[in-house]
Design a protein around this motif. Structure first.
Motif, PDB file in Angstrom:
ATOM      1  N   LYS A   1      -3.426  -2.160  10.983  1.00 36.45           N
ATOM      2  CA  LYS A   1      -3.375  -2.758  12.124  1.00 36.45           C
ATOM      3  C   LYS A   1      -2.275  -3.295  12.657  1.00 36.45           C
ATOM      4  CE  LYS A   1      -8.114  -4.280  12.449  1.00 36.45           C
ATOM      5  NZ  LYS A   1      -9.258  -5.814  12.173  1.00 36.45           N
ATOM      6  N   THR A   2      -1.155  -2.979  11.968  1.00 33.74           N
ATOM      7  CA  THR A   2       0.461  -3.358  12.755  1.00 33.74           C
ATOM      8  C   THR A   2       1.423  -2.052  12.911  1.00 33.74           C
ATOM      9  OG1 THR A   2       0.820  -4.562  10.018  1.00 33.74           O
ATOM     10  CG2 THR A   2       2.567  -3.906  11.745  1.00 33.74           C
TER      11      THR A   2
ATOM     12  N   CYS B   1      -0.981  -6.659   3.098  1.00 35.66           N
ATOM     13  CA  CYS B   1      -0.471  -6.153   4.131  1.00 35.66           C
ATOM     14  C   CYS B   1      -0.522  -4.942   4.972  1.00 35.66           C
ATOM     15  CB  CYS B   1       1.677  -7.093   4.676  1.00 35.66           C
ATOM     16  SG  CYS B   1       2.364  -6.357   4.018  1.00 35.66           S
ATOM     17  N   ASP B   2      -0.323  -4.465   6.030  1.00 34.26           N
ATOM     18  CA  ASP B   2       0.268  -3.332   6.329  1.00 34.26           C
ATOM     19  C   ASP B   2       1.458  -3.022   6.669  1.00 34.26           C
ATOM     20  OD1 ASP B   2      -2.613  -2.543   6.781  1.00 34.26           O
ATOM     21  OD2 ASP B   2      -3.068  -3.516   8.280  1.00 34.26           O
TER      22      ASP B   2
ATOM     23  N   HIS C   1       0.634  -1.526  -0.459  1.00 31.68           N
ATOM     24  CA  HIS C   1      -0.399   0.210   0.290  1.00 31.68           C
ATOM     25  C   HIS C   1       1.080   1.379  -0.046  1.00 31.68           C
ATOM     26  CE1 HIS C   1       0.750   0.808   4.447  1.00 31.68           C
ATOM     27  NE2 HIS C   1       0.545  -0.336   4.509  1.00 31.68           N
ATOM     28  N   SER C   2       0.519   2.366  -0.682  1.00 32.59           N
ATOM     29  CA  SER C   2       0.511   4.146  -0.006  1.00 32.59           C
ATOM     30  C   SER C   2       0.970   4.169   1.023  1.00 32.59           C
ATOM     31  CB  SER C   2       0.254   4.563  -0.559  1.00 32.59           C
ATOM     32  OG  SER C   2      -0.782   5.438  -0.615  1.00 32.59           O
ATOM     33  N   ALA C   3       1.989   5.376   1.424  1.00 29.28           N
ATOM     34  CA  ALA C   3       1.570   5.918   3.072  1.00 29.28           C
ATOM     35  C   ALA C   3       0.650   7.476   3.250  1.00 29.28           C
ATOM     36  CB  ALA C   3       3.060   6.653   2.731  1.00 29.28           C
ATOM     37  N   VAL C   4      -0.717   6.967   2.144  1.00 22.99           N
ATOM     38  CA  VAL C   4      -1.856   7.471   2.662  1.00 22.99           C
ATOM     39  C   VAL C   4      -2.745   6.958   2.877  1.00 22.99           C
ATOM     40  CG1 VAL C   4      -3.000   9.539   1.907  1.00 22.99           C
ATOM     41  CG2 VAL C   4      -1.139   9.037   0.662  1.00 22.99           C
ATOM     42  N   CYS C   5      -2.267   5.217   3.002  1.00 22.96           N
ATOM     43  CA  CYS C   5      -3.429   4.167   2.959  1.00 22.96           C
ATOM     44  C   CYS C   5      -3.073   3.081   3.871  1.00 22.96           C
ATOM     45  CB  CYS C   5      -4.199   3.611   1.266  1.00 22.96           C
ATOM     46  SG  CYS C   5      -4.489   5.231   0.861  1.00 22.96           S
ATOM     47  N   ASP C   6      -4.048   2.125   4.181  1.00 22.79           N
ATOM     48  CA  ASP C   6      -3.344   0.329   4.275  1.00 22.79           C
ATOM     49  C   ASP C   6      -3.440  -0.496   3.502  1.00 22.79           C
ATOM     50  OD1 ASP C   6      -6.168   0.524   5.101  1.00 22.79           O
ATOM     51  OD2 ASP C   6      -5.696   1.360   7.080  1.00 22.79           O
ATOM     52  N   ARG C   7      -3.705  -1.376   4.030  1.00 26.03           N
ATOM     53  CA  ARG C   7      -4.351  -2.271   3.101  1.00 26.03           C
ATOM     54  C   ARG C   7      -5.326  -2.407   2.476  1.00 26.03           C
ATOM     55  NH1 ARG C   7      -4.555  -5.425   7.995  1.00 26.03           N
ATOM     56  NH2 ARG C   7      -5.949  -7.362   8.070  1.00 26.03           N
ATOM     57  N   ARG C   8      -6.247  -2.267   2.711  1.00 26.99           N
ATOM     58  CA  ARG C   8      -7.429  -2.104   2.688  1.00 26.99           C
ATOM     59  C   ARG C   8      -7.850  -0.840   1.714  1.00 26.99           C
ATOM     60  NH1 ARG C   8     -10.321   1.101   8.157  1.00 26.99           N
ATOM     61  NH2 ARG C   8      -8.078   2.515   7.804  1.00 26.99           N
TER      62      ARG C   8
END
Length: 254
Positions: free
Chosen positions: A51-52, A44-45, A18-25
């Motif tokens: 959640k990491t 993954c996060d 994922h990008s640094a603006v988001c997470d694995r969602r």
């Protein structure tokens, strides 16, 4: 430490970064279509996202991802990566070329990239808002900067929530937390690569994508004229089709 992750499907392994603006969602629109296309998909996060949690010592995101692959028994995977995740993917592919079968990089960062005045000004504005305690303002700055014109309000709300959560986790980080940087040699990368850029993105990421064919052995660049920095969220179906087409050429499902 194992990163928070989801894994499903059968076939060649894909890892979504994922990008640094988001997470694995952020990969929810691509998740089921990639599984249905015949792949084992992992998302993954990174530490400090989703959640990491962060720990009280420096970490390296590439090493974390490789550790997750080891824990899942995945020897080699294709990497699909957005923005900062693209920078991590390039580090993984340079340090362990045997572990990467292909890469699709969406508006990727690049290790060692010297930011333009445009990107530097964004970072200074974000820092000023956070130092003033205006987390909401910093969130809106990111949403406005990184989402292109095709992002609807529902998608803006999702990115807003992911960025807000990341700030909350990172602002509460324990003493000693931080990223450990490692020098890499891009010439070691052998995996075929698709580099996507967005016509409405910040100049830096358009330049990086255009440069990658000259830096990597087997790379083609495609600019999406409608896209901002997060095309997989702005036109999910169009990007999913591009990704599946690239994967069928490079890492065909069984």
């Amino acid at each position: 430490m194992t990163l928070a992750y989801d894994a499903a499907g059968d076939g060649p392994a894909l890892v979504l970064l994922h990008s640094a603006v988001c997470d694995r969602r952020m990969w929810e629109p691509q998740w089921q279509p990639l599984i249905d296309a015949g792949y084992r998909v992992v998302r993954c996060d990174f530490r400090g996202f989703g959640k990491t949690p962060l720990q009280d010592r420096p970490h390296n995101d590439a090493e974390d991802v490789l550790g997750l692959l080891d824990a899942l028994g995945i020897g080699q995977a294709a990497l699909i990566a957005s923005s900062y995740g693209g920078r991590v993917a390039l580090e993984i592919a340079a340090r362990r070329p045997d572990r990467v079968s292909a890469m699709a990089l969406l508006c990727a960062g690049l290790p060692g990239h010297e930011p333009t005045d445009e990107l530097r000004a964004f970072g200074e504005r974000e820092d000023a808002l956070l130092e003033a305690g205006d987390t909401a303002g910093a969130v809106e700055l990111n949403v406005d900067t990184w989402l292109g014109p095709d992002a609807d309000e529902a998608m803006r709300a999702e990115v807003r929530e992911m960025q807000r959560h990341a700030f909350e986790v990172q602002l509460a980080a324990p003493e000693g937390a931080g990223r450990k940087e490692v020098e890499i040699d891009l010439s070691a990368i052998k995996a075929p690569c698709l580099a996507l850029s967005g016509g409405h993105d910040v100049t830096d990421f358009r330049q990086i994508a255009a440069q990658l064919p000259g830096l990597l052995a087997d790379t083609r660049h495609l600019e999406l004229p409608w896209a901002g920095h997060l095309p997989s969220l702005e036109r999910p179906a169009a990007v999913t089709d591009l990704l599946i087409g690239f994967l069928r050429e490079t890492v065909p499902a069984r």
